[in-house]
Design an enzyme around this catalytic site. Structure first.
Site, PDB file in Angstrom:
ATOM      1  N   ASP A  81      32.302  50.650  23.808  1.00 61.99           N
ATOM      2  CA  ASP A  81      32.120  49.715  24.998  1.00 61.99           C
ATOM      3  C   ASP A  81      30.882  50.389  25.659  1.00 61.99           C
ATOM      4  OD1 ASP A  81      32.631  47.855  27.054  1.00 61.99           O
ATOM      5  OD2 ASP A  81      34.060  49.330  28.313  1.00 61.99           O
ATOM      6  N   HIS A 208      32.796  40.926  31.247  1.00 60.47           N
ATOM      7  CA  HIS A 208      33.019  42.555  31.688  1.00 60.47           C
ATOM      8  C   HIS A 208      33.622  42.389  33.204  1.00 60.47           C
ATOM      9  CE1 HIS A 208      31.355  44.957  28.599  1.00 60.47           C
ATOM     10  NE2 HIS A 208      31.156  43.767  28.229  1.00 60.47           N
ATOM     11  N   SER A 211      38.882  43.050  35.723  1.00 59.71           N
ATOM     12  CA  SER A 211      40.206  43.206  36.569  1.00 59.71           C
ATOM     13  C   SER A 211      40.507  42.454  37.496  1.00 59.71           C
ATOM     14  CB  SER A 211      40.200  44.813  36.841  1.00 59.71           C
ATOM     15  OG  SER A 211      40.645  45.601  35.458  1.00 59.71           O
ATOM     16  N   ASN A 251      37.334  42.133  29.463  1.00 64.04           N
ATOM     17  CA  ASN A 251      37.366  43.667  29.407  1.00 64.04           C
ATOM     18  C   ASN A 251      38.098  44.162  30.607  1.00 64.04           C
ATOM     19  OD1 ASN A 251      35.578  43.328  27.503  1.00 64.04           O
ATOM     20  ND2 ASN A 251      34.229  44.989  28.183  1.00 64.04           N
TER      21      ASN A 251
END
Ligand code: G3H
Ligand code: 13P
Ligand code: ZN
Length: 305
Positions: A81, A208, A211, A251
Site C-alpha cells: 500500500d 482510499h 474508514s 481501503n
C-alpha cells in the site's frame, strides 16, 4: 490461497461489489483479517505500507502475510500500500507480493506516468498487479475551487493515465483523506466526479481513506482514556453508492486501529491484574475481526469466495 488483486477486483467491478483492503502491522492484525475473511467466506486484500516494512522488516512481514494467505481457505492477496518509490515496489515484487501500489500522486502528471510505467513493466513480468494513484488524498473542506481541482482526480486525465501506464487499478481522489479526522462539518464525497471517472475508465477503481470511524468505537476508546473527540469518517451508506460507480477496492486502516486500541484500553482498565499479552491482544484481535467482517458485509464481498 494466494491470488493477485486483479484476480479479485475485476470480478468485483463487473458484479457490483468491492473487496476490502485491510492494513495490517503485526501477527494479531493479520490473523484478524484472515479469520474474518474465512468466517465471511469473503476474498480479502491484506496490505502493508512502507512504514510497516520499516517497523517489522520485509522478511518478517512478507513471510507472515504469505503464510496466512497460503493457509487461508479463501482467496487472499499480499499488497504493498502506498509504495513511494521504484525500489520499494521492486523489493516487494521480489519478496513475493502479488500486488503493489506505486503512489506517484505527489508528482507532476508526466512524472507519475513515467514512474508507474517502470513499476508496471517489472511487476507484470512476474504476474503482479499494479495500482497507481491520480489526484491527492487530502481533505477539500475550506479549499478554493482551484485548490480542489488540483487535489481531486480529473476524469479526462484519468483516462489518459490508464492508457499510458497500463495499470490494473486506479486510486481516485474524491474528497476522502487518511486517518480519523476526515471532515470538520458535513461528510461529503464527490460522487459526481466518481461517476464521470467510472463512465470513462473501465479498470477497477480504488477508494482510499474509506474508514467510517464508527461513533461507538470512538466512544468506547474515549471511555477508557483515549482523547479522540471530533473524529469523523465516511458515512457507511456512501460505500454502496461508490461501489455502484466503479469502486472495486476499499481501503480500511483507521477503523481497524480504533477497534484494536479501544479494546486494549478496555482490557487494561477493567483487568488491572492481567499481564499476559495474549489475554490483552487476543480480545483486541477479536474486536478488529468484527470490524473487518462488518466491512465485508457492507462491501458485498461476503459469500463471494
Ligand atoms: O495509508 C495508509 C495508512 O493509513 C497509513 O499507514 O501509518 O502504516 O504508514 P502507516
Ligand atoms: P483510512 O485511514 O480511512 O482507514 O484509510 C486507509 C487507507 O487508505 C490505506 O491506504
Ligand atoms: Zn491510502
Amino acid at each position: 490461497m494466494l491470488v493477485t488483486n486483479k484476480d479479485l477486483m475485476v470480478p468485483a467491478r463487473r458484479n457490483g461489489y468491492a473487496i476490502g483492503a485491510f492494513n495490517v502491522q503485526n501477527l494479531e492484525s493479520m490473523l484478524a483479517i484472515v479469520e474474518a475473511a474465512a468466517e465471511e467466506k469473503s476474498p480479502a486484500i491484506i496490505q502493508i505500507t512502507p512504514s510497516v516494512i520499516k517497523y517489522a522488516g520485509l522478511a518478517y512481514i512478507s513471510n507472515l502475510v504469505k503464510t496466512a494467505a497460503q493457509l487461508a481457505p479463501v482467496p487472499v492477496t499480499m499488497h504493498l500500500d502506498h509504495g513511494g518509490d521504484f525500489d520499494t515496489a521492486a523489493s516487494c515484487v521480489g519478496a513475493g507480493f502479488t500486488s503493489v501500489m506505486i503512489d506517484g500522486s505527489f508528482l507532476k502528471f508526466d512524472e507519475n506516468v513515467a514512474l508507474t510505467k517502470r513499476v508496471v513493466r517489472i511487476a507484470h513480468q512476474k504476474g503482479v498487479s499494479v495500482e497507481a494513484e491520480l489526484g491527492k488524498l487530502a481533505g477539500v473542506e475550506e479549499r478554493s475551487v482551484e485548490e480542489k481541482e488540483d487535489i481531486l482526480t480529473d476524469p479526462k486525465a484519468a483516462v489518459k493515465f490508464v492508457e499510458k501506464t497500463g495499470v490494473d487499478a486506479l486510486a481516485v481522489a474524491i474528497g476522502t483523506s487518511h486517518g480519523a479526522y476526515k471532515f470538520k462539518s458535513e461528510a461529503k464525497l464527490d460522487l459526481k466526479r466518481l461517476e464521470m471517472i467510472g463512465e470513462k475508465v473501465s479498470i477497477p477503481l480504488v477508494l482510499h481513506g474509506a474508514s467510517s470511524v464508527p461513533e461507538w468505537i470512538v466512544e468506547k476508546a474515549n471511555k477508557y482514556g483515549a482523547a479522540l473527540s471530533g473524529a469523523k469518517g465516511i458515512p457507511e451508506d456512501e460505500y454502496g453508492k461508490a461501489i455502484s460507480l466503479g469502486i472495486a477496492k476499499i481501503n480500511i486502516d483507521t477503523d481497524l486501529r480504533l477497534a484494536f486500541i479501544a479494546t486494549i484500553r478496555e482490557v487494561l482498565k477493567t483487568s488491572p491484574k492481567e499481564f499476559d499479552p495474549r489475554k490483552i491482544l487476543g480480545p483486541a484481535k477479536e474486536a478488529m475481526k468484527e470490524v473487518a467482517k462488518g466491512k465485508m458485509r457492507l462491501f458485498g464481498s461476503s459469500g463471494k469466495a
